[in-house]
Structure formats: structure tokens, C-alpha cells
Design an enzyme around this catalytic site. Structure first.
Site, PDB file in Angstrom:
ATOM      1  N   GLU A 155       0.763  -1.028   0.088  1.00 31.75           N
ATOM      2  CA  GLU A 155       0.003   0.127   0.081  1.00 31.75           C
ATOM      3  C   GLU A 155       0.805   1.356   0.104  1.00 31.75           C
ATOM      4  OE1 GLU A 155      -3.751   1.578   2.397  1.00 31.75           O
ATOM      5  OE2 GLU A 155      -2.827  -0.016   3.407  1.00 31.75           O
TER       6      GLU A 155
ATOM      7  N   LYS B 214      -9.301   3.309  -3.014  1.00 35.82           N
ATOM      8  CA  LYS B 214      -9.545   2.281  -1.885  1.00 35.82           C
ATOM      9  C   LYS B 214     -11.014   2.540  -1.438  1.00 35.82           C
ATOM     10  CE  LYS B 214      -7.765   1.056   2.711  1.00 35.82           C
ATOM     11  NZ  LYS B 214      -6.391   1.103   3.643  1.00 35.82           N
TER      12      LYS B 214
ATOM     13  N   CYS C  94      -5.921  -3.170   1.626  1.00 37.65           N
ATOM     14  CA  CYS C  94      -5.589  -3.332   2.795  1.00 37.65           C
ATOM     15  C   CYS C  94      -7.043  -3.580   3.838  1.00 37.65           C
ATOM     16  CB  CYS C  94      -4.754  -2.138   3.493  1.00 37.65           C
ATOM     17  SG  CYS C  94      -4.108  -2.616   5.192  1.00 37.65           S
TER      18      CYS C  94
ATOM     19  N   SER D 136      20.208   0.578  34.183  1.00 42.94           N
ATOM     20  CA  SER D 136      20.134   0.800  35.895  1.00 42.94           C
ATOM     21  C   SER D 136      20.467  -0.501  36.415  1.00 42.94           C
ATOM     22  CB  SER D 136      18.830   1.434  36.068  1.00 42.94           C
ATOM     23  OG  SER D 136      17.748   0.368  35.621  1.00 42.94           O
TER      24      SER D 136
END
Length: 739
Positions: free
Chosen positions: A45, A114, A175, A367
């Protein structure tokens, strides 16, 4: 009859607005496909512009440059005699659409916009694009001059049409149309569209790898046909990692599938299909055939071109005859465990960011706890992937790493050596730090090979306090030394914020001190649960350039470290996992830890994960959360459940403002509180939640009077199985500590 076609889907690591690089990667994928004898190539896409251009889609420049890239593709001899479709934004009648553009031999065949846009998760497509709503309708689109001069066309079809070659028919989904309940592949298959191509921009999320596989298999199983799924890969400039997995599926069986996690910029997945297999399969499903007999037709764009050829037939037949369903699924569908996903996805995301930011490596405050250790391990994983890619012959990875380290003759020999070159770790001690955490940090750094330093920052903190005392004539004290809660909190935050300032100083000058060019990216290490609770200091050392673990839950990080320890034999992780989480910002009690994270927060990390999922995934406010949890945590009194829910929402409301400055992280958990893209809620709340908490009190009183007899025995099944029998800690109803 012989109707075999060789087709290809592509996984591309594109970069938003990088038109030159995007063009080169598209062209490379076409060359690979053509060299393999492919007659139809599809890509992901918005591959021309990049998916995450966002508000750049408003700019006319973005549309212009997309057309210019298409023009370059049309003119290239590489693109001759192969049917191609690419993704790009197109404006039609002053409306911008997310489109597929199909072309063949310097002719544009169809522009297909789309029709269903994605609006959930990190997607906001309607902000930039409009859906095409005219079903089975095409209109004339007047081509821009830069294209018309090449194609000698004035107009081309624009809309919901399909392409009919001499031997088959091709349709398009984009999509979200695959995920939509009214998917277009159903109506297209009923109208004899045999190949359906989907250019997608689907991003990574923990434990979601099976979703796309299930969808493409289901689509082609139920409707018959060939489903071509092309997906993006990598970090194209935003907070998501596109995870590839491009595939070609025939009648419910995956024929070929690409990798999910890889540093490879261009991957072409090829399969040979027999069109007659589609026709026989569809005809055998009688109910489908009866529907197809009365379906409305799609507009067809007829093309004088054959996709099929006799030279593909033998290969196609042999493969199908020798593959069982079990062979196909097991060999092509690889589902990584969540621990492997954490190992790979953030590492790939980091690599793209590092090589495209033109920086020389990373700086990480280490840490000795789970969070910073996980971040260091993810960088080590990235180093492993870089070394493996270079050893496999990936020249782009070699070019990129040489640019990063500033040496044109550099070749990484092993991950530990590379980690020493690009990762600087630093333990920043104060008078409140313990010997144990310092040892854990140095041991892990040694095993991973990082360039490690240990420093003491008390003098910097004292200097800042001296400035305050000079003005006010006052000296703040910790609570343990008689100070007020405000003094105690300010002193904790001063330590944390001083570490951030020192981190950026070291990141900017460490390579200068080593005689190397460039600077380092500062890495943060605050997990998604602490962000949700607001358990971090605003603009402390969690404020960084990137936070690889910012989208990952604490419990997932612990499981990841256990996996990493075994995979790479890093024994120092054992002590890190045994140690209780602590910020070490308050004075030690006889050299022993006094401050523990879960005590400070008034809730466990297990509970935080539950609160996060119910709030985000189950769309629950305080009252709904109480109503759900009171039937899950039925082993404790309703009043205690009510107190826990109130405490969480009070802390959440007070600290929501911190979400506006979260360090960009790779999206992973479905309940991320990231305000910038994923979790759009206000950041100023009435933290008393007066109306909501009164509703909880009323419900709690009712349940208590009924002696709390659970009415829903299986209510826990409505939540994730991980939430069922988790330990519940006592609630500290005091106000939030880290503001």
C-alpha cells in the site's frame, strides 16, 4: 487446458517521502520478479509515497512527486512485458484517494481507489483520504501531462473496476477491505475475478501474526481464487513496525509466504498458479455457483495480454501434487512466540531508525533493572540481525553499518563486537544507589559487549540544590530524614531529570571523545504499564530519542528476558530477574532497598496489565471496569475491588498529561496509552471522578448486602486467560508519587 501463471507479491521497506529510495526499491522488486519469469507483480500500500506521510498527503508536492515516480517506472525498460500495480495517492475531482495504479507496457490500465478506509488503532486514513463509494462504477480520469506524454493516453478508467486479460481476470482490494465485513473479494469472486491483489500496510502487534494468515486463507477458501497479499516492512518514519508476511494463497492454501522480521529491504515472493484449479474449485461449490449466476458484473478493462504460459505448467502441477495441506501450512506459516516477537520487531524498528537518522549508535542509561536490561538486549538482537544479514550477502546492510560507524572498511565480525561499537551504556549512581544494581548493570554490559561506563552524579545534584538554597535559604530533605512529601518528591525527580541531562551530554560528545564522527541516539526504557499508571518522572531519563520497550508490558519483558537468557546464554540476567523492581530514588535503609515500585504504585504489574486491557480493549470507564473485575476477582471483597479500580483511575487521571510527551516507541501492546497516535483521550481530567465513583459505591454496597454471591461463574472467560487467577496486592490509597 494449460493456464499456469507465475505471479509475485513484494515486501518493501519504504520510507515516507523518500521518493528516490522508494522508486529504487520498487524497480528492484520488478527486476527480481521479471528475471524469475513473473507476468504479474503487485506491491504494498502507498509504496510510491510511503504509508506514513500523514499530513504530507495534503501537499500538492506529494501528489506531484508520486506521479513523477510513476512516470519513471513507465519509461523504464525493466517494466516492459510485465503487468504491474503500484500504490500511490491520487487526486480526482479535488478529492484525494488511496489508490492502486495498474499499468502494462507504458499504458495505464486502471486507477482503483480504496473503498473502505481504516480508522482504528494507529490508523487515521479519513483525515487524508476519502473512500470511493460508487460500487462497480468507473469514470474517466484525465491523466497529468507528465504521464500522458509517455502513454499517449488522455483518460483512463478510475473506480471500482477489474482487469480482464486474455486468459483471466484481476481485481483489487486495498488493506482494510480484506478486514471489512463487506469485503470486495466476495462480490469480485462471484463475477469470475480469479486473482485478487491486496496492497497492504499492516503493522506489527504482539500476538497478532495469525490474523492476516487466517483472513487470506479464509477469503480464498470460501470464495475460491488466488489471493495476493503484499505488505510493507520496517519503520517508515512513525511509531509502527510493518511486519511483512506477504503471501500468495490459492483456494485456501498458502503457496508461498515472505518473512515477518528481516532487515532485507526488498523481498519478492513468487508462486505459480493454475487458473483452471480456481475454476474447478469454484464450480464444485454449488451454493457459490448459484449466487454467481445472478451476480451483477464489474466494469472490465480488457487488455491484450496473457498472464499464463505453458512453461509454468509443469512447475505448478508438480508442486501441487507433492504438497499436502499440512506441508503447506507448516513450512510457510511460522508464528513466532511473543518473546521472539519482542526480540525481533523492536530490533528491526531500531535498525531502520538508526540507519536513516545518520547517527553513530545508541546511548542507554543502564540501571540494572528489567526495563533497561531489556532495551540493551534488544539492541544486541539488532546487532545479531545486522551481522547475520551481512554474512548472508546483504550489501545494503553493510553499506549502512559502515556509514553508521564512519569507516568504509568496517566489517562487523560478531554481535558482541558490533554492540561495543554502537552501544554506549552508563550506570549513573547517586548516594541512593545500591552496590547490587551497579554490579548487575556492569555484568550485563560485559556479557553483551557494550561500551560501559559507571559514574556518580551526586555533585551535579548538589550543585542544582545549591542554586535553589541560594535563593530560598532552604534545604529540602527526603521523607526519611524528616522532609515533607513535596520535598521528598522533588528530590526524587531531581535525580531522575539530572540523569536525562547527563544522558544527552554523553550522547552528543562520546563519539567526539573517541574521535568518531556523529552522535548517539538516547534510548529510554520505560514500559507500557508504567506509562499507563504515570509511574515515571516527566522529562527524566525515560525522555529520550527512542524507547524500544515503550509499547511492551512489564510481564512480557520479564518473559522476554528469560527467553533471551537461554537463547544467548547471558547468565547475568538471572540476578536481574530475581531483583525486585525499584527506582532507587530514596535513601537506602542500612544499605538495603527501601523503595519498591509495586509498593510505590499501590498496584502490581499484573494488575496494571489487567487495568490496561479493560480500559482500552474493552472500552471501560471506572464503573464498567468495577463491574467486570468484581466477577473476576471474586476471591476478594467488592469494596477492595472498588478501591483498586478507584486508585487506578485516580492515578491515571492525575498523570495522563505525561502521555503527551512519551518518547516515541515501537507499537506492540494492544492497550498502549500513547497519546500521540494510538490512544486519543484528553490529558486534563477531573481526578475525583465524583459521578463515576459514586456509581461504583452504590453498586459495591448492593453487592455487599447480597453477601457477594457470584452470579456469573464463567465471567473470567470474557477476559484474557492471563487475568484469571493473578495475585492482588493491598491498595495504597495515597495520591500518586511521581508527578
Amino acid at each position: 487446458m494449460v493456464r499456469a501463471a507465475q505471479i509475485a507479491v513484494c515486501t518493501l521497506n519504504q520510507w515516507a517521502m523518500d521518493f528516490d529510495g522508494n522508486f529504487r526499491r520498487i524497480l528492484q522488486s520488478i527486476q527480481i520478479a521479471k528475471d524469475a519469469g513473473v507476468t504479474y507483480r503487485s506491491g504494498p500500500e502507498l509504496e510510491i509515497s510511503g504509508y506514513s506521510c500523514e499530513d504530507h498527503f495534503y501537499e500538492s508536492d506529494t501528489l506531484l512527486h508520486s506521479w513523477q515516480v510513476l512516470a519513471s517506472l513507465l519509461k523504464s525498460s525493466i517494466c516492459e512485458d510485465i503487468l504491474i500495480d503500484v500504490g500511490m495517492p491520487v487526486m480526482y475531482k479535488n478529492v484525494t484517494y488511496n489508490c492502486r495504479v495498474a499499468f502494462l507496457n507504458r499504458k495505464v490500465l486502471l486507477i482503483r481507489p480504496k473503498m473502505h478506509l481504516c480508522e482504528d488503532g494507529n490508523y487515521r486514513e479519513r483525515r487524508w483520504f476519502s473512500p470511493w463509494t460508487k460500487e462497480k462504477t468507473v469514470e474517466d480520469y484525465f491523466l497529468p501531462k507528465v504521464i500522458a506524454e509517455i502513454t499517449n493516453q488522455i483518460t483512463v478508467p478510475f473506480g471500482d473496476g477489474v482487469i480482464a486479460t486474455k486468459d483471466t481476470c484481476i481485481g483489487f482490494e486495498i488493506c482494510e477491505e480484506l478486514w471489512n465485513p463487506s469485503s470486495k473479494h466476495i462480490s469480485m469472486s462471484l463475477d469470475a475475478v480469479e486473482i485478487i491483489s491486496n496492497g497492504s500496510g499492516s503493522y506489527f502487534e504482539l500476538r497478532k501474526a495469525n490474523v492476516t494468515v487466517d483472513l487470506v486463507k479464509s477469503a480464498s477458501f470460501k470464495s475460491g481464487g488466488c489471493y495476493m497479499f503484499s505488505n510493507l516492512r520496517g519503520c517508515d518514519g512513525a511509531r509502527v513496525y510493518f511486519n511483512g508476511g506477504s503471501s500468495i494463497t490459492l483456494n485456501g492454501k498458502i503457496l508461498n509466504r515472505g518473512k515477518q522480521f528481516s532487515l532485507e529491504e526488498v523481498e519478492v515472493v513468487i508462486a505459480t498458479i493454475d487458473v483452471d484449479d480456481i475454476r474447478s474449485y469454484r464450480n464444485s461449490i454449488r451454493s457459490r455457483s448459484h449466487l454467481a449466476a445472478k451476480s451483477d458484473p464489474y466494469p472490465r478493462i480488457h487488455v491484450d495480454f496473457y498472464l499464463t504460459s505453458e512453461r509454468f505448467y509443469e512447475h505448478s502441477l508438480n508442486k501441487l501434487l507433492h504438497l499436502t495441506d499440512e506441508d503447506t501450512d507448516n513450512s510457510l506459516i511460522l508464528y513466532h512466540s511473543p518473546e521472539e516477537e519482542i526480540l525481533l520487531a523492536p530490533a528491526c524498528w531500531l535498525w531502520d531508525y538508526l540507519r536513516r537518522s545518520c547517527q553513530g549508535g545508541f546511548f542507554l542509561p543502564l540501571s540494572g533493572g528489567v526495563d533497561s536490561a531489556s532495551t540493551a538486549c534488544i539492541v544486541y538482537s539488532m546487532c545479531c540481525m545486522v551481522v547475520e544479514s551481512i554474512e548472508a550477502g546483504d550489501m545494503q546492510a553493510l553499506i549502512d553499518i559502515r556509514k553508521i560507524v564512519g569507516r568504509q572498511d568496517y566489517i562487523p565480525t560478531d554481535p558482541k563486537q558490533l554492540c561495543n561499537t554502537i552501544l554506549v551504556t552508563c550506570y549513573m549512581a547517586t548516594e541512593n544507589s545500591s552496590v547490587e544494581t551497579k554490579l548487575r548493570a556492569s555484568s550485563l554490559a560485559s556479557e553483551l559487549g557494550t561500551h560501559h561506563e559507571s559514574i556518580v552524579i551526586d555533585s551535579a545534584i548538589s550543585a542544582i540544590l545549591a542554586i535553589f538554597s541560594q535563593i530560598t535559604k532552604l534545604k529540602p530533605n527526603f521523607k526519611a530524614k524528616g522532609g515533607s512529601p513535596r520535598e521528598n518528591l522533588a528530590l526524587q525527580n531531581l535525580q531522575a531529570r539530572t540523569r536525562m541531562v547527563i544522558s544527552y551530554l554523553f550522547a552528543q560528545l562520546m563519539l567526539w571523545a573517541q574521535g568518531r564522527p556523529g552522535g548517539l541516539l538516547v534510548l529510554g526504557s520505560s514500559n507500557v504499564d508504567e506509562a499507563l499508571r504515570g509511574y515515571f518522572t516527566k522529562y527524566d531519563c525515560s525522555s529520550a530519542d527512542l524507547n524500544p520497550i515503550g509499547g511492551i508490558a512489564k510481564n512480557d519483558l520479564r518473559r522476554f528476558l528469560k527467553y533471551f537468557r537461554v537463547k544467548y546464554n547471558i547468565s547475568s540476567i538471572d540476578d536481574i530477574l530475581k531483583a525486585p523492581p525499584t527506582a532507587e530514588l530514596e535513601p537506602l535503609d542500612n544499605q538495603q532497598l527501601h523503595q519498591l515500585d509495586e509498593t510505590d504504585m499501590g498496584m502490581t504489574y499484573n494488575e496494571l496489565g489487567i487495568f490496561g486491557r479493560i480500559r482500552k480493549q474493552y472500552y471501560a470507564g471506572p464503573y464498567s471496569m468495577f463491574c467486570k473485575l468484581v466477577h473476576v476477582w471474586h476471591h476478594i471483597h467488592p469494596r477492595e475491588v472498588a478501591n483498586k479500580v478507584k486508585h487506578f483511575y485516580r492515578c491515571y487521571a492525575i498523570n495522563r498529561h505525561k502521555m503527551t510527551i512519551l518518547t516515541p516507541s515501537c507499537h506492540a501492546e494492544t492497550y498502549s496509552p500513547d497519546d500521540n497516535r494510538f490512544d486519543h483521550r484528553q490529558f486534563l481530567y477531573n481526578h475525583t471522578w465524583k459521578w463515576q465513583f459514586q456509581a461504583i459505591d452504590k453498586k459495591e454496597l448492593q453487592l455487599s448486602k447480597e453477601k457477594f454471591t457470584p452470579k456469573i461463574k464463567n465471567a473470567s472467560e470474557r477476559l484474557s486467560s492471563t487475568t484469571r487467577f493473578l495475585p492482588v496486592s493491598p491498595v495504597d490509597t495515597t495520591e500518586l508519587k511521581h508527578i
